[in-house]
Design an enzyme around this catalytic site. Sequence first.
Site, PDB file in Angstrom:
ATOM      1  N   ARG A   1     -45.873 -25.834  38.799  1.00 39.44           N
ATOM      2  CA  ARG A   1     -47.287 -25.997  39.134  1.00 39.44           C
ATOM      3  C   ARG A   1     -47.773 -24.849  40.023  1.00 39.44           C
ATOM      4  NH1 ARG A   1     -48.414 -30.820  42.272  1.00 39.44           N
ATOM      5  NH2 ARG A   1     -50.314 -29.619  42.339  1.00 39.44           N
TER       6      ARG A   1
ATOM      7  N   ARG B   1     -54.669 -39.323  50.074  1.00 38.66           N
ATOM      8  CA  ARG B   1     -55.448 -38.073  50.140  1.00 38.66           C
ATOM      9  C   ARG B   1     -56.903 -38.420  49.887  1.00 38.66           C
ATOM     10  NH1 ARG B   1     -52.340 -33.312  48.007  1.00 38.66           N
ATOM     11  NH2 ARG B   1     -54.222 -32.150  48.477  1.00 38.66           N
TER      12      ARG B   1
ATOM     13  N   ASN C   1     -54.358 -21.618  44.979  1.00 38.13           N
ATOM     14  CA  ASN C   1     -55.398 -22.425  45.639  1.00 38.13           C
ATOM     15  C   ASN C   1     -56.730 -21.697  45.773  1.00 38.13           C
ATOM     16  OD1 ASN C   1     -53.618 -24.480  45.712  1.00 38.13           O
ATOM     17  ND2 ASN C   1     -53.118 -24.314  47.894  1.00 38.13           N
TER      18      ASN C   1
ATOM     19  N   CYS D   1     -51.008 -39.047  46.338  1.00 41.75           N
ATOM     20  CA  CYS D   1     -50.088 -38.055  45.794  1.00 41.75           C
ATOM     21  C   CYS D   1     -48.752 -38.257  46.479  1.00 41.75           C
ATOM     22  CB  CYS D   1     -50.609 -36.647  45.993  1.00 41.75           C
ATOM     23  SG  CYS D   1     -50.422 -36.061  47.653  1.00 41.75           S
TER      24      CYS D   1
ATOM     25  N   ARG E   1     -54.891 -32.902  41.829  1.00 37.31           N
ATOM     26  CA  ARG E   1     -55.976 -33.230  42.758  1.00 37.31           C
ATOM     27  C   ARG E   1     -57.020 -32.127  42.862  1.00 37.31           C
ATOM     28  NH1 ARG E   1     -56.219 -36.880  46.419  1.00 37.31           N
ATOM     29  NH2 ARG E   1     -57.532 -35.410  47.520  1.00 37.31           N
TER      30      ARG E   1
ATOM     31  N   ASP F   1     -48.384 -25.869  53.837  1.00 37.34           N
ATOM     32  CA  ASP F   1     -47.731 -25.495  52.578  1.00 37.34           C
ATOM     33  C   ASP F   1     -46.484 -24.631  52.789  1.00 37.34           C
ATOM     34  OD1 ASP F   1     -49.659 -26.909  51.228  1.00 37.34           O
ATOM     35  OD2 ASP F   1     -50.852 -25.160  50.664  1.00 37.34           O
TER      36      ASP F   1
HETATM   37  N1  EPU Z   1     -58.947 -35.195  54.350  1.00 39.33           N
HETATM   38  C1  EPU Z   1     -59.704 -36.294  54.640  1.00 39.33           C
HETATM   39  N2  EPU Z   1     -60.799 -36.544  53.861  1.00 39.33           N
HETATM   40  C2  EPU Z   1     -61.149 -35.734  52.826  1.00 39.33           C
HETATM   41  C3  EPU Z   1     -60.362 -34.610  52.540  1.00 39.33           C
HETATM   42  C4  EPU Z   1     -59.260 -34.365  53.332  1.00 39.33           C
HETATM   43  O1  EPU Z   1     -59.417 -37.029  55.584  1.00 39.33           O
HETATM   44  O2  EPU Z   1     -62.163 -36.015  52.173  1.00 39.33           O
HETATM   45  C5  EPU Z   1     -57.775 -34.895  55.178  1.00 39.33           C
HETATM   46  C6  EPU Z   1     -56.490 -34.827  54.363  1.00 39.33           C
HETATM   47  O3  EPU Z   1     -55.912 -36.102  54.189  1.00 39.33           O
HETATM   48  C7  EPU Z   1     -55.656 -33.903  55.213  1.00 39.33           C
HETATM   49  C8  EPU Z   1     -56.683 -32.914  55.772  1.00 39.33           C
HETATM   50  O4  EPU Z   1     -57.940 -33.577  55.684  1.00 39.33           O
HETATM   51  O5  EPU Z   1     -55.100 -34.614  56.285  1.00 39.33           O
HETATM   52  C9  EPU Z   1     -56.755 -31.606  55.044  1.00 39.33           C
HETATM   53  O6  EPU Z   1     -56.829 -31.813  53.649  1.00 39.33           O
HETATM   54  P1  EPU Z   1     -57.621 -30.823  52.699  1.00 39.33           P
HETATM   55  O7  EPU Z   1     -58.820 -31.528  52.154  1.00 39.33           O
HETATM   56  O8  EPU Z   1     -57.872 -29.535  53.402  1.00 39.33           O
HETATM   57  O9  EPU Z   1     -56.603 -30.608  51.510  1.00 39.33           O
HETATM   58  P2  EPU Z   1     -57.023 -30.218  50.041  1.00 39.33           P
HETATM   59  O10 EPU Z   1     -58.232 -29.377  50.083  1.00 39.33           O
HETATM   60  O11 EPU Z   1     -57.027 -31.419  49.170  1.00 39.33           O
HETATM   61  C10 EPU Z   1     -55.742 -27.939  49.885  1.00 39.33           C
HETATM   62  C11 EPU Z   1     -54.621 -27.359  49.076  1.00 39.33           C
HETATM   63  C12 EPU Z   1     -53.296 -27.972  49.496  1.00 39.33           C
HETATM   64  C13 EPU Z   1     -53.096 -27.714  50.986  1.00 39.33           C
HETATM   65  C14 EPU Z   1     -54.274 -28.279  51.772  1.00 39.33           C
HETATM   66  C15 EPU Z   1     -54.193 -27.989  53.258  1.00 39.33           C
HETATM   67  C16 EPU Z   1     -55.647 -26.815  46.956  1.00 39.33           C
HETATM   68  C17 EPU Z   1     -55.737 -27.066  45.492  1.00 39.33           C
HETATM   69  N3  EPU Z   1     -54.857 -27.609  47.654  1.00 39.33           N
HETATM   70  O12 EPU Z   1     -55.771 -29.333  49.588  1.00 39.33           O
HETATM   71  O13 EPU Z   1     -52.291 -27.267  48.766  1.00 39.33           O
HETATM   72  O14 EPU Z   1     -51.895 -28.310  51.410  1.00 39.33           O
HETATM   73  O15 EPU Z   1     -55.505 -27.708  51.284  1.00 39.33           O
HETATM   74  O16 EPU Z   1     -54.127 -26.637  53.488  1.00 39.33           O
HETATM   75  O17 EPU Z   1     -56.260 -25.899  47.476  1.00 39.33           O
HETATM   76  C18 EPU Z   1     -50.218 -26.978  47.668  1.00 39.33           C
HETATM   77  O18 EPU Z   1     -50.639 -25.898  47.240  1.00 39.33           O
HETATM   78  O19 EPU Z   1     -49.014 -27.314  47.585  1.00 39.33           O
HETATM   79  C19 EPU Z   1     -51.150 -27.902  48.311  1.00 39.33           C
HETATM   80  C20 EPU Z   1     -50.887 -29.190  48.462  1.00 39.33           C
END
Ligand code: EPU
Length: 427
Positions: A406, A122, A23, A117, A93, A314
């Site tokens: 992945r 998301r 990540n 997802c 994503r 995670d």
């Molecule tokens: N959210 C919103 N609006 C947005 C973006 C997020 O409401 O525009 C919400 C999400 O639905 C969630 C929260 O905010 O409830 C946090 O989501 P976040 O945006 O932080 O998640 P992400 O950036 O899409 C990354 C990691 C995930 C990890 C999450 C939380 C990467 C590629 N992915 O996702 O990793 O679970 O942060 O820490 O960095 C994994 O590695 O298995 C994985 C899913």
Amino acid sequence: MDKLIIEGGRPLEGTIRTCGSKNAVLPILAASLLTGETLRITGAPRLADVSTMLDILRDLGAEADQAEDGTIEISAEGDIRGEAPWERVRRMRGSVCVMGPLLTRLGRAKVSLPGGCAFGVRPIDIHLKGLRALGAKVRIEHGYVVCEAPPGGLRGGRVFLGSANGPSVLGTANVVMAATLARGTTTIEQAACEPEIVDLCDCLVSMGAKISGQGSPMITVEGVDELHGAEHPVIPDRIEAGTYVLAGALAGGQVRVENCVPTHLGALLDRMTEARVPYTSGEDWIETEAYDLGERPPRSTDVTTHAYPGFPTDLQAQWMALMTRAEGLSIITERIFSDRWMHVPELERLGAQLRRQNTAVVVRGTRELSGAPVMASDLRASAALVMAGLVARGSTEVHRVYHIDRGYEAIEERLQGIGAAIRREPE
Ligand code: EPU
């Protein structure tokens, strides 16, 4: 598609070396689009998600290659296209974080909406709100996000990135990257504090960006005219490290996880102490001590997931695997992704006693799990199933392991190295 076959109950003992963080490296790869010079990333993991991101960068016009030792070189000189198509983005994503770099470098970006997802809706509204605050015009058209910078390019501003669900990791990454080449200063409030964001900012700084406050909820980015090439070592993967530490804890084995940053896993180590799981740690390693789960099972210990430095979502599934063998009842509450429970019915197939109540699952510790065929459904859920299979009586087959590939490099080889009976076979 492959499956993993595990003969449970083998003692685990030995050393595993953690790979570079998935990540952290994904947004860092996207950052390569911010310069025409070469970005060299060392210590990157060899994972399906990394290959997907490299394919996306090549589609966009960059030259990108990963060597056997993980080192990646990317050069986005020449003509860069501003469009990331659905066929690519839907596979991962994390690819939405090309949006900020494309927008700020080209003045426009067209990136497919990633869709849902396995663990629910998301949204990316936080990303879009942040880019709008930098002056971009953003619209959704035919399943794509179309962003356009105003004449003269993006301009710095005050960006509040909070939401009901807390800060967004990739939303923060997108806005920070967009702000690096914007005119003037950007202040991001309620930024994500995850180590992966700090690593991205550190890489951007070595490319010539002016960033301060990374690791805190307030990040300041002073726009510069251009960025240049750099070499950046990616941080170790705290989730991979935490998974192997928990595998050692669940098996009662002496497992040493090297090349990790224990301070990135403070919440996990705190919960392990509370659960009476014996371990020691040093500057860059954590080692579980051998103990007899029959005589002294872990104490049931509640966990609630939060943004960093809270307990990571995670590692929620893997913690549940440990709690299936604890003494008593524990409550696991998911505050980041309320539907992230695909592992629950599969762990039940292995004999776990679980009861879901809205955004929480109550785990009743049981002395023994028994092997069964189970279905991997997302990356971390799959890791929890493999862990449970390692201690279940008899044979467990984990189907659809591409989810694991992945995010875990050569998981079966690493686990074989500490004594696990695990092999991969085609379905
Ligand atoms: N959210 C919103 N609006 C947005 C973006 C997020 O409401 O525009 C919400 C999400 O639905 C969630 C929260 O905010 O409830 C946090 O989501 P976040 O945006 O932080 O998640 P992400 O950036 O899409 C990354 C990691 C995930 C990890 C999450 C939380 C990467 C590629 N992915 O996702 O990793 O679970 O942060 O820490 O960095 C994994 O590695 O298995 C994985 C899913």
